[in-house]
Design an enzyme around this catalytic site. Structure first.
Site, PDB file in Angstrom:
ATOM      1  N   SER A   5       3.772  -4.559   4.745  1.00  0.00           N
ATOM      2  CA  SER A   5       2.378  -4.372   5.154  1.00  0.00           C
ATOM      3  C   SER A   5       1.463  -5.056   4.150  1.00  0.00           C
ATOM      4  O   SER A   5       1.427  -4.669   2.972  1.00  0.00           O
ATOM      5  CB  SER A   5       2.041  -2.879   5.220  1.00  0.00           C
ATOM      6  OG  SER A   5       0.636  -2.736   5.191  1.00  0.00           O
TER       7      SER A   5
ATOM      8  N   HIS B 205       3.426  -7.450   8.652  1.00  0.00           N
ATOM      9  CA  HIS B 205       2.743  -6.307   9.263  1.00  0.00           C
ATOM     10  C   HIS B 205       1.262  -6.304   8.874  1.00  0.00           C
ATOM     11  O   HIS B 205       0.913  -6.288   7.693  1.00  0.00           O
ATOM     12  CB  HIS B 205       3.424  -5.026   8.792  1.00  0.00           C
ATOM     13  CG  HIS B 205       2.948  -3.774   9.458  1.00  0.00           C
ATOM     14  ND1 HIS B 205       3.390  -3.369  10.705  1.00  0.00           N
ATOM     15  CD2 HIS B 205       2.081  -2.820   9.051  1.00  0.00           C
ATOM     16  CE1 HIS B 205       2.819  -2.220  11.023  1.00  0.00           C
ATOM     17  NE2 HIS B 205       2.004  -1.870  10.040  1.00  0.00           N
TER      18      HIS B 205
ATOM     19  N   ASP C  67      -2.274  -4.334   9.274  1.00  0.00           N
ATOM     20  CA  ASP C  67      -2.885  -3.050   9.611  1.00  0.00           C
ATOM     21  C   ASP C  67      -4.366  -3.238   9.904  1.00  0.00           C
ATOM     22  O   ASP C  67      -5.157  -3.530   9.000  1.00  0.00           O
ATOM     23  CB  ASP C  67      -2.709  -2.071   8.449  1.00  0.00           C
ATOM     24  CG  ASP C  67      -1.277  -1.575   8.339  1.00  0.00           C
ATOM     25  OD1 ASP C  67      -0.748  -1.088   9.350  1.00  0.00           O
ATOM     26  OD2 ASP C  67      -0.690  -1.702   7.255  1.00  0.00           O
TER      27      ASP C  67
ATOM     28  N   MET D 255      -7.729  -1.476  10.928  1.00  0.00           N
ATOM     29  CA  MET D 255      -8.375  -0.154  10.979  1.00  0.00           C
ATOM     30  C   MET D 255      -9.874  -0.337  11.195  1.00  0.00           C
ATOM     31  O   MET D 255     -10.481  -1.216  10.577  1.00  0.00           O
ATOM     32  CB  MET D 255      -8.144   0.591   9.660  1.00  0.00           C
ATOM     33  CG  MET D 255      -6.679   0.681   9.262  1.00  0.00           C
ATOM     34  SD  MET D 255      -6.487   1.626   7.748  1.00  0.00           S
ATOM     35  CE  MET D 255      -4.744   1.344   7.406  1.00  0.00           C
TER      36      MET D 255
ATOM     37  N   HIS E 168      -0.626  -3.918  13.905  1.00  0.00           N
ATOM     38  CA  HIS E 168      -0.693  -2.467  14.113  1.00  0.00           C
ATOM     39  C   HIS E 168      -2.160  -2.069  14.230  1.00  0.00           C
ATOM     40  O   HIS E 168      -2.885  -2.076  13.238  1.00  0.00           O
ATOM     41  CB  HIS E 168      -0.003  -1.785  12.912  1.00  0.00           C
ATOM     42  CG  HIS E 168      -0.089  -0.293  12.898  1.00  0.00           C
ATOM     43  ND1 HIS E 168       0.296   0.454  11.803  1.00  0.00           N
ATOM     44  CD2 HIS E 168      -0.504   0.604  13.840  1.00  0.00           C
ATOM     45  CE1 HIS E 168       0.111   1.747  12.073  1.00  0.00           C
ATOM     46  NE2 HIS E 168      -0.378   1.858  13.290  1.00  0.00           N
TER      47      HIS E 168
ATOM     48  N   MET F 278      -5.108   0.440  14.548  1.00  0.00           N
ATOM     49  CA  MET F 278      -5.514   1.840  14.329  1.00  0.00           C
ATOM     50  C   MET F 278      -7.013   1.880  14.630  1.00  0.00           C
ATOM     51  O   MET F 278      -7.858   1.881  13.722  1.00  0.00           O
ATOM     52  CB  MET F 278      -5.218   2.254  12.883  1.00  0.00           C
ATOM     53  CG  MET F 278      -3.739   2.508  12.643  1.00  0.00           C
ATOM     54  SD  MET F 278      -3.280   2.418  10.900  1.00  0.00           S
ATOM     55  CE  MET F 278      -2.978   0.661  10.768  1.00  0.00           C
TER      56      MET F 278
ATOM     57  N   MET G 212       4.970   6.859  12.945  1.00  0.00           N
ATOM     58  CA  MET G 212       4.277   6.958  11.654  1.00  0.00           C
ATOM     59  C   MET G 212       4.979   8.003  10.785  1.00  0.00           C
ATOM     60  O   MET G 212       5.226   9.124  11.228  1.00  0.00           O
ATOM     61  CB  MET G 212       2.811   7.364  11.839  1.00  0.00           C
ATOM     62  CG  MET G 212       1.914   6.318  12.476  1.00  0.00           C
ATOM     63  SD  MET G 212       1.963   4.694  11.701  1.00  0.00           S
ATOM     64  CE  MET G 212       1.367   5.045  10.044  1.00  0.00           C
TER      65      MET G 212
ATOM     66  N   PHE H  65      -4.032   4.712   5.170  1.00  0.00           N
ATOM     67  CA  PHE H  65      -3.927   4.245   3.788  1.00  0.00           C
ATOM     68  C   PHE H  65      -2.484   3.904   3.425  1.00  0.00           C
ATOM     69  O   PHE H  65      -1.553   4.540   3.928  1.00  0.00           O
ATOM     70  CB  PHE H  65      -4.435   5.336   2.817  1.00  0.00           C
ATOM     71  CG  PHE H  65      -5.836   5.762   3.128  1.00  0.00           C
ATOM     72  CD1 PHE H  65      -6.923   5.044   2.634  1.00  0.00           C
ATOM     73  CD2 PHE H  65      -6.074   6.846   3.960  1.00  0.00           C
ATOM     74  CE1 PHE H  65      -8.225   5.418   2.966  1.00  0.00           C
ATOM     75  CE2 PHE H  65      -7.369   7.229   4.297  1.00  0.00           C
ATOM     76  CZ  PHE H  65      -8.447   6.511   3.789  1.00  0.00           C
ATOM     77  N   GLY H  66      -2.343   2.936   2.531  1.00  0.00           N
ATOM     78  CA  GLY H  66      -1.034   2.653   1.959  1.00  0.00           C
ATOM     79  C   GLY H  66      -0.744   3.613   0.818  1.00  0.00           C
ATOM     80  O   GLY H  66      -1.642   4.344   0.362  1.00  0.00           O
ATOM     81  N   GLY H  67       0.490   3.631   0.371  1.00  0.00           N
ATOM     82  CA  GLY H  67       0.852   4.378  -0.830  1.00  0.00           C
ATOM     83  C   GLY H  67       0.940   5.887  -0.681  1.00  0.00           C
ATOM     84  O   GLY H  67       0.886   6.614  -1.670  1.00  0.00           O
TER      85      GLY H  67
ATOM     86  N   ASP I 242       6.892   3.532   9.802  1.00  0.00           N
ATOM     87  CA  ASP I 242       5.819   2.979   8.958  1.00  0.00           C
ATOM     88  C   ASP I 242       5.225   4.071   8.070  1.00  0.00           C
ATOM     89  O   ASP I 242       4.683   5.054   8.574  1.00  0.00           O
ATOM     90  CB  ASP I 242       4.733   2.397   9.880  1.00  0.00           C
ATOM     91  CG  ASP I 242       3.568   1.754   9.128  1.00  0.00           C
ATOM     92  OD1 ASP I 242       3.603   1.700   7.888  1.00  0.00           O
ATOM     93  OD2 ASP I 242       2.623   1.315   9.819  1.00  0.00           O
TER      94      ASP I 242
ATOM     95  N   GLY J 228       4.804  -1.211   2.441  1.00  0.00           N
ATOM     96  CA  GLY J 228       3.665  -1.840   1.784  1.00  0.00           C
ATOM     97  C   GLY J 228       3.777  -1.743   0.286  1.00  0.00           C
ATOM     98  O   GLY J 228       4.180  -2.691  -0.399  1.00  0.00           O
ATOM     99  N   SER J 229       3.465  -0.559  -0.250  1.00  0.00           N
ATOM    100  CA  SER J 229       3.447  -0.412  -1.708  1.00  0.00           C
ATOM    101  C   SER J 229       4.822  -0.644  -2.323  1.00  0.00           C
ATOM    102  O   SER J 229       4.910  -1.195  -3.426  1.00  0.00           O
ATOM    103  CB  SER J 229       2.896   0.966  -2.091  1.00  0.00           C
ATOM    104  OG  SER J 229       3.523   1.974  -1.349  1.00  0.00           O
TER     105      SER J 229
HETATM  106  C1  DX5 Z   1      -0.798   3.175   7.085  1.00  0.00           C
HETATM  107  C2  DX5 Z   1      -0.313   1.800   7.465  1.00  0.00           C
HETATM  108  C3  DX5 Z   1       0.927   1.387   6.775  1.00  0.00           C
HETATM  109  C4  DX5 Z   1       0.827   1.361   5.284  1.00  0.00           C
HETATM  110  C5  DX5 Z   1       2.194   1.319   4.689  1.00  0.00           C
HETATM  111  O1  DX5 Z   1      -1.814   3.542   7.947  1.00  0.00           O
HETATM  112  O2  DX5 Z   1      -0.050   1.745   8.849  1.00  0.00           O
HETATM  113  O3  DX5 Z   1       1.396   0.160   7.295  1.00  0.00           O
HETATM  114  O4  DX5 Z   1       0.065   0.303   4.804  1.00  0.00           O
HETATM  115  O5  DX5 Z   1       2.076   1.369   3.304  1.00  0.00           O
HETATM  116  P1  DX5 Z   1       3.135   2.143   2.411  1.00  0.00           P
HETATM  117  O6  DX5 Z   1       4.477   1.495   2.620  1.00  0.00           O
HETATM  118  O7  DX5 Z   1       2.614   1.954   1.030  1.00  0.00           O
HETATM  119  O8  DX5 Z   1       3.152   3.589   2.840  1.00  0.00           O
HETATM  120 ZN    ZN Z   2       0.996  -0.026   9.693  1.00  0.00          ZN
END
Ligand code: DX5
Ligand code: ZN
Length: 213
Positions: free
Chosen positions: A6, A31, A33, A35, A64, A66, A135, A141-143, A173, A195-196
């Site tokens: 991501s 990927h 994201d 939003m 993706h 959102m 999900m 958010f990531g992380g 994800d 992602g992270s």
């Molecule tokens: C969250 C996103 C994910 C996110 C994944 O809403 O859809 O794609 O960035 O990041 P990690 O792997 O850090 O959870």
């Molecule tokens: Zn995503």
């Protein structure tokens, strides 16, 4: 196991460098994201940035959504020739219609389920889908920390998919790393978003991707 890093966790000041690097490092999909600040409490990128990403990516884009108003966003991102566009089932009144629209644009349609949404909610859509995204965090958010109930959900979904459309992939994800990847694989997951884990890995993107694979 296919991996879709991501880019939400990339360095946006050096986005083309990072997109190029994950592709070189052996990822399968990029990927993206999207939003809108309404469906989720965060705002990310639109067509201006995705256009730049599409120019440098050497792997297919996995978008993706959102957002509210999915159909509008499908139109916005269609010009960048993504392989997948996924939208949240919780935010769509006419999912079957939108799936047909996405397929008509020669893009693979996918639906996304939030952590609380049961796999049965999409039972009658599976035959029209190329992928279902589960999900494993609350979107936005990531992380964040991995929600482990997704493993049980993936097993239930796998059973439905085997009955209805064995070609449909399962994607997970959120919070994916080298300690939960095996249980996801055992549950029947085909693609993970990370992602992270990829972008913050101390040994670099290549090692991160290899450890997932
Ligand atoms: C969250 C996103 C994910 C996110 C994944 O809403 O859809 O794609 O960035 O990041 P990690 O792997 O850090 O959870
Ligand atoms: Zn995503």
């Amino acid at each position: 196991m296919l991996i879709a890093p991501s880019i939400l966790s990339a360095d946006f000041g050096n986005l083309s460098r990072d997109v190029n690097a994950i592709c070189e490092a052996g990822c399968d999909l990029v990927h993206v994201d999207v939003m809108d600040g309404h469906f989720v409490p965060n705002l990310t990128i639109g067509p201006v940035v995705v256009s730049a990403v599409a120019k440098v990516a050497t792997k297919p884009l996995d978008i993706h959504l959102m957002v509210e108003n999915n159909s509008f966003f499908v139109d916005l991102f269609t010009p960048f020739n993504p392989k997948y566009i996924s939208f949240h089932i919780e935010e769509e009144k006419h999912p079957h219609r939108l799936i047909q629209k996405i397929r008509g644009l020669e893009i693979s349609p996918a639906v996304v389920l939030n952590p609380h949404t049961p796999p049965e909610a999409i039972e009658y859509l599976i035959e029209d889908l190329d992928m279902v995204l589960l999900m494993s965090v609350n979107p936005g958010f990531g992380g964040q920390k991995f929600i482990s109930s997704v493993v049980e959900k993936a097993k239930k979904l796998k059973a439905l998919i085997e009955k209805k459309n064995p070609n449909c992939l399962i994607q997970v994800d959120g919070g994916v790393n080298d300690s939960n990847i095996q249980e996801l694989k055992d549950a029947g997951v085909d693609v993970v978003v990370a992602g992270s884990f990829v972008f913050n890995h101390p040994d670099g993107y290549k090692k991160a991707i290899e450890s997932i694979k």
